[in-house]
Design a protein around this motif. Structure first.
Motif, mmCIF file in Angstrom:
data_model
loop_
_atom_site.group_PDB
_atom_site.id
_atom_site.type_symbol
_atom_site.label_atom_id
_atom_site.label_comp_id
_atom_site.label_asym_id
_atom_site.label_seq_id
_atom_site.Cartn_x
_atom_site.Cartn_y
_atom_site.Cartn_z
ATOM 1 N N LEU A 294 0.942 -1.326 0.188
ATOM 2 C CA LEU A 294 0.146 0.016 0.039
ATOM 3 C C LEU A 294 1.060 1.230 0.105
ATOM 4 C CD1 LEU A 294 -3.221 0.557 0.288
ATOM 5 C CD2 LEU A 294 -2.712 1.065 2.565
ATOM 6 N N ALA B 60 -10.796 -0.611 3.176
ATOM 7 C CA ALA B 60 -9.958 -0.736 4.475
ATOM 8 C C ALA B 60 -11.033 -0.072 5.677
ATOM 9 C CB ALA B 60 -9.075 0.444 4.303
ATOM 10 N N LEU C 265 -11.073 1.149 -2.754
ATOM 11 C CA LEU C 265 -10.032 0.498 -1.696
ATOM 12 C C LEU C 265 -10.520 1.323 -0.280
ATOM 13 C CD1 LEU C 265 -6.844 0.713 -3.947
ATOM 14 C CD2 LEU C 265 -8.422 -1.159 -3.198
#
Lengths: 129, 227
Positions: A38, A75, A71
């Motif tokens: 990431l 998360a 994303l």
């Protein structure tokens, strides 16, 4: 659409992960890898902003911003459930402590010999997610 | 006559009524264990004035946790054969407890007797409360594999086997459904007994709200994942 497959398999894998949290050393290792990837992705997307768009195109998402939004959603959901489980674990430990203290105090007042606090609680085991 | 029976009463901020409830119960039962769940009023002082044993949580943990603490304390006494969970607000009748303990004595094959409002009479129940409870029962029967007419009744009598094996991990009100799940899982033999619940203004004000039953359902679902 690749993004659909990816998101769905993420949720399936996440479910499996929740059910088998036992193998925690592996999971911690995978999490470190995920954080590293990431971070790398973040730096590259700052240096070459077009790569989020390229990645989005490749995955079948409209725009780079949409991909980032997806994303982020993933998360946030992970974070929420992870915190909830962690909170329950800490709460369970606290219950065991408070109960032990309560029984010790009560037994002292009655001067009964040994306090028996019941079988070892399985919730005490350490699960470092 | 009831030396083999221990009453476990979880207490949280019940200072105005708890002394009366205990004194009334002491007329029949010698062993009364009050778990003060970190009350912020003077419930503990009121309990100390009576002949009940006081076990005190340093901080508030919830009714499920209090019951488990009370059971853990009660089972230390090897002469106790029967364990009763009893609400602190005075909604249960001692008469019913006596009958339930007698029933367990006469039927040693039964492990746990659960009080049921809907087999017995219910005084002053509101219509909304009845609908709420009936839906909770339907949900419970669907998910637990244990068929009951009442799912959230605080009055239960059980033997030492159940006291040893029961592990209440839901600290809040969801413990009622958890106990039912464990009856199924641990294959306790159970039966229901008609009891009368006295809904006073006091107990009604303290009762479970509709929103709380949503919490219970959520906790039960998440427990299956987070176990």
């Amino acid at each position: 659409m690749i993004i659909k497959i990816l998101l769905i398999s993420y949720f399936i894998l996440f479910g499996i992960y929740l059910m088998f949290v036992a193998n925690s050393a592996n999971i911690r290792a995978w999490r470190k890898i995920a954080i590293f990837l990431l971070g790398a992705f973040a730096i590259f997307s700052i240096l070459f902003p077009e790569i989020t768009t390229n990645a989005a195109d490749w995955l079948g998402v409209g725009r780079g911003a949409d991909l980032l939004f997806y994303l982020t959603t993933v998360a946030v959901i992970y974070l929420g459930l992870h915190s909830y489980i962690r909170y329950r674990q800490i709460e369970n430990r606290m219950v065991i402590l408070v109960r032990k203290l309560a029984l010790i105090e009560a037994n002292q007042q009655l001067s009964i010999k040994e306090p028996t606090i019941g079988p070892k609680d399985s919730n005490t085991k350490n699960l470092p997610i | 006559m009831f030396e083999d029976t221990a009453l476990v009463i979880p207490v949280y901020n019940e200072a105005t009524v708890i002394k009366g409830v205990i004194e009334n119960a002491l007329l029949t039962f010698d062993k009364i264990i009050c778990v003060d769940d970190g009350s912020s009023d003077n419930s503990d002082a009121e309990i100390s004035k009576t002949g009940a044993k006081l076990v005190q949580h340093a901080i508030n943990l919830g009714q499920g946790a209090s019951l488990q603490t009370g059971i853990d304390f009660a089972k230390q006494d090897p002469t106790t054969k029967y364990f009763v969970t009893f609400d602190a607000d005075g909604q249960h009748r001692i008469e019913d407890v006596k009958e339930m303990v007698k029933y367990l004595r006469e039927n040693p094959e039964v492990d746990i007797v659960l009080g049921s409002r809907f087999l017995g009479k219910t005084e002053n129940m509101t219509k909304a409360k009845e609908i709420l409870l009936k839906s909770a029962i339907a949900f419970s029967n669907k998910t637990s594999g244990v068929k009951l007419t009442d799912a959230h009744n605080g009055l239960r009598v059980f033997n030492r086997k159940v006291a040893q094996e029961l592990r209440i991990s839901m600290n809040d009100m969801a413990h009622a459904s958890e106990i039912i799940h464990q009856i199924h899982e641990k294959k306790f033999s159970y039966t229901e007994y008609p009891v009368t619940i006295i809904y006073t203004d006091y107990s009604k004000a303290k009762g479970q709200s509709l929103m709380n039953s949503i919490n219970i359902v959520f906790d039960l679902l998440i427990r299956k994942i987070a176990k």
